[in-house]
Write an enzyme that holds these catalytic residues in place. Structure first.
Site, PDB file in Angstrom:
ATOM      1  N   VAL A   1      37.950  35.072  48.353  1.00 18.62           N
ATOM      2  CA  VAL A   1      37.282  33.958  49.301  1.00 18.62           C
ATOM      3  C   VAL A   1      38.310  32.882  50.098  1.00 18.62           C
ATOM      4  O   VAL A   1      38.158  32.855  51.099  1.00 18.62           O
ATOM      5  CB  VAL A   1      36.372  32.982  48.204  1.00 18.62           C
ATOM      6  CG1 VAL A   1      35.816  31.973  49.210  1.00 18.62           C
ATOM      7  CG2 VAL A   1      35.262  33.912  47.851  1.00 18.62           C
TER       8      VAL A   1
ATOM      9  N   ASP B   1      47.828  28.555  45.360  1.00 22.82           N
ATOM     10  CA  ASP B   1      47.564  29.358  44.337  1.00 22.82           C
ATOM     11  C   ASP B   1      48.505  29.097  43.161  1.00 22.82           C
ATOM     12  O   ASP B   1      49.806  28.973  43.482  1.00 22.82           O
ATOM     13  CB  ASP B   1      47.489  30.972  44.663  1.00 22.82           C
ATOM     14  CG  ASP B   1      46.602  31.706  43.801  1.00 22.82           C
ATOM     15  OD1 ASP B   1      45.403  32.227  44.379  1.00 22.82           O
ATOM     16  OD2 ASP B   1      46.930  32.264  42.698  1.00 22.82           O
TER      17      ASP B   1
ATOM     18  N   ARG C   1      51.332  36.374  43.510  1.00 25.90           N
ATOM     19  CA  ARG C   1      50.148  36.631  44.524  1.00 25.90           C
ATOM     20  C   ARG C   1      51.002  35.650  45.865  1.00 25.90           C
ATOM     21  O   ARG C   1      51.087  36.246  46.998  1.00 25.90           O
ATOM     22  CB  ARG C   1      48.939  35.805  44.216  1.00 25.90           C
ATOM     23  CG  ARG C   1      48.256  36.536  43.198  1.00 25.90           C
ATOM     24  CD  ARG C   1      46.991  35.860  42.829  1.00 25.90           C
ATOM     25  NE  ARG C   1      45.868  35.820  44.140  1.00 25.90           N
ATOM     26  CZ  ARG C   1      45.116  36.831  44.273  1.00 25.90           C
ATOM     27  NH1 ARG C   1      45.222  37.865  43.556  1.00 25.90           N
ATOM     28  NH2 ARG C   1      44.363  36.587  45.274  1.00 25.90           N
TER      29      ARG C   1
ATOM     30  N   THR D   1      34.329  31.107  39.877  1.00 25.47           N
ATOM     31  CA  THR D   1      33.682  30.376  38.620  1.00 25.47           C
ATOM     32  C   THR D   1      32.898  31.485  37.674  1.00 25.47           C
ATOM     33  O   THR D   1      31.740  31.997  37.919  1.00 25.47           O
ATOM     34  CB  THR D   1      32.679  29.539  39.179  1.00 25.47           C
ATOM     35  OG1 THR D   1      31.855  30.166  40.562  1.00 25.47           O
ATOM     36  CG2 THR D   1      33.189  28.224  39.775  1.00 25.47           C
TER      37      THR D   1
ATOM     38  N   THR E   1      30.846  28.925  43.456  1.00 28.33           N
ATOM     39  CA  THR E   1      29.665  29.096  43.118  1.00 28.33           C
ATOM     40  C   THR E   1      29.363  27.966  41.952  1.00 28.33           C
ATOM     41  O   THR E   1      30.140  28.426  40.738  1.00 28.33           O
ATOM     42  CB  THR E   1      29.110  30.412  43.169  1.00 28.33           C
ATOM     43  OG1 THR E   1      29.141  30.980  44.271  1.00 28.33           O
ATOM     44  CG2 THR E   1      27.734  30.267  42.432  1.00 28.33           C
TER      45      THR E   1
ATOM     46  N   CYS F   1      29.365  37.943  41.562  1.00 29.45           N
ATOM     47  CA  CYS F   1      28.428  37.143  42.088  1.00 29.45           C
ATOM     48  C   CYS F   1      26.998  37.504  41.804  1.00 29.45           C
ATOM     49  O   CYS F   1      26.397  36.752  40.893  1.00 29.45           O
ATOM     50  CB  CYS F   1      28.253  37.371  43.976  1.00 29.45           C
ATOM     51  SG  CYS F   1      29.817  36.722  44.651  1.00 29.45           S
TER      52      CYS F   1
ATOM     53  N   ARG G   1      36.262  43.216  38.534  1.00 28.79           N
ATOM     54  CA  ARG G   1      36.137  42.228  37.867  1.00 28.79           C
ATOM     55  C   ARG G   1      34.460  42.356  37.404  1.00 28.79           C
ATOM     56  O   ARG G   1      33.324  42.692  38.337  1.00 28.79           O
ATOM     57  CB  ARG G   1      36.092  40.782  38.293  1.00 28.79           C
ATOM     58  CG  ARG G   1      37.476  40.194  38.103  1.00 28.79           C
ATOM     59  CD  ARG G   1      37.460  39.082  38.977  1.00 28.79           C
ATOM     60  NE  ARG G   1      37.563  38.989  40.654  1.00 28.79           N
ATOM     61  CZ  ARG G   1      37.396  38.107  41.508  1.00 28.79           C
ATOM     62  NH1 ARG G   1      37.262  36.945  40.881  1.00 28.79           N
ATOM     63  NH2 ARG G   1      37.340  38.133  42.750  1.00 28.79           N
TER      64      ARG G   1
END
Length: 429
Positions: free
Chosen positions: A20, A38, A43, A88, A123, A263, A334
């Site tokens: 995202v 980050d 990364r 989240t 979220t 999600c 994930r």
């Protein structure tokens, strides 16, 4: 504030550079100076080389971007507009795990200055931004909310693997803690979002809008999965039923399957958690979650039953699972429900191999305790097509016959080979 950002007199920060945050950071950095923060150094190192660790973006997407990648809080202090885009997840008890969000909020709080704006994209349940995050911002910064700094909420709508509905082409919901912050936040996002902006009346409305997007899909998919359970007992193919019903103009086209990812399989739990805290116990949403979370075990158990009926010895039976990611054509593992299929099969003492052209074997080992095999070089009693990667859609029955034993079972979870498998024992949801 927008004028100063566009003039590069100040900077915008993005906290969390996952699937995202990184696209947001890069898109803004085509117009203004951006600090991409980050916590993971590995990364950061990859992104400095123009490599997306999530494998969603190409190297060319980094071209022409005025962005500084960092894991130092001091660099975030250079920004006046902050976007928080961290994951989240839920914990092992299906309860919200706000640790990444609250940690990111503390990071921003330590960098916060008078006049700054913080926008959350993660979220959350309605009320989280103002009830959980704002107090941390005040505590870490020593500033007063509404007077020294303001906040907003603009839910992410990224769909991993979707090359059509990309960031700038998806209408953006924005909200602010007052009319002034709402106007500023809307203008900042309007500078990159081509599809337009929808101004929500409050932060809670924006939070709720995001969480019901995926809850709606989850409940509808749960209905399809339950129909699949029923129709299987009637010896009716669910996809044939849906194909027939779908000829009516107002029939909603949802399909059965494994509901994983970060999600659809997660967001409903944030809503039911908040509902429980308010004394209301969800019925439809909870029921949908129970059905969808059980489908991995159902697929495995049905496979075992099919093997027994074909005369195979389940103990030590060789089974191949094709696909390990949570959805097709992405590398993200994930909350992949393929792991549920794997674990259930192993519980029956089956020997299970897994292949996937996108997944990282080491990540699978760390997350779920199994690895990918380097190549298919065995004969299997059963093959389970769990994820419809484009590479698999090019195969045909002759290929599957080459890698299977006599009287093998072919499980096609999403029904993509319906009508194309005639000699193997075929089953789909």
């Amino acid at each position: 504030m927008l004028d100063k950002l566009l003039a590069k007199e100040t900077k915008l920060s993005v906290i969390g550079l996952g699937y995202v945050g990184l696209p947001i950071a890069l898109e803004f950095s085509k117009k203004m100076k951006v600090i991409g923060f980050d916590i993971k150094q590995d990364r950061i190192d990859l992104m400095k080389q123009g490599i997306d660790p999530s494998k969603e973006l190409n190297k060319t997407d980094f071209d022409g971007c005025d962005i500084e990648f960092t894991n130092h809080i001091e660099d975030v202090r250079k920004a006046t507009f902050h976007v928080v885009a961290v994951p989240t997840p839920i914990n092992e008890h299906n309860l919200p795990n706000l640790n990444p969000l609250l940690s990111a909020t503390r990071t921003v709080g330590k960098a916060l200055k008078k006049g700054d704006i913080v926008v959350f994209e993660s979220t959350v349940y309605p009320g989280c931004t103002e009830e959980d995050c704002v107090p941390i911002l005040e505590q870490e910064s020593g500033l007063k909310f509404g007077i020294d700094f303001k906040v907003g909420y603009s839910p992410e709508r990224i769909n991993p693997g979707d090359k059509e509905h990309t960031l700038t082409k998806i209408l953006k919901i924005v909200s602010g803690s007052d009319s002034e912050s709402l106007d500023t936040i809307a203008k900042v996002y309007e500078s990159i979002i081509k599809a337009g902006i929808h101004k929500a009346s409050s932060i809670k409305v924006a939070e709720a809008a995001k969480i019901i997007e995926n809850t709606q899909r989850d409940v509808n998919i749960a209905l399809m999965n339950e129909l699949s359970l029923i129709f299987d007992r009637m010896n009716i193919n669910t996809y044939e039923v849906l194909e027939a019903a779908g000829t009516k103009w107002n029939f909603l086209k949802f399909f059965p399957g494994l509901v994983g990812g970060h999600c659809i399989g997660v967001d409903p739990y944030y809503l039911t958690y908040k509902a429980n805290a308010l004394g209301y116990h969800s019925k439809i949403i909870d029921s949908g979650r129970v059905i969808n979370d059980s489908m991995g075990s159902y697929v495995a158990e049905t496979t075992i039953k099919k093997l027994i009926r074909k005369g195979h010895n389940v103990n030590g039976a060789k089974i191949l699972i094709m696909g390990a990611t949570f959805k097709e054509n992405v590398s993200d593992i994930r909350n992949s429900k393929v792991a549920d299929v794997y674990n259930e099969l192993v519980s029956f003492s089956a020997h299970v191999d897994v292949v996937d052209p996108y997944a990282n074997s080491q990540e699978l080992l760390e997350e779920y305790g199994y690895e990918l095999i380097p190549e298919i070089c065995d004969k299997y009693e059963a093959v389970i097509l769990a994820v419809n990667h484009k590479e698999y859609l090019k195969l045909d029955e002759s290929y599957f016959k080459k890698i299977t034993k006599k009287d093998a079972v072919f499980v096609d979870i999403k029904g993509v080979f319906r009508g194309k498998i005639n000699e193997l024992e075929y089953w789909s949801l």
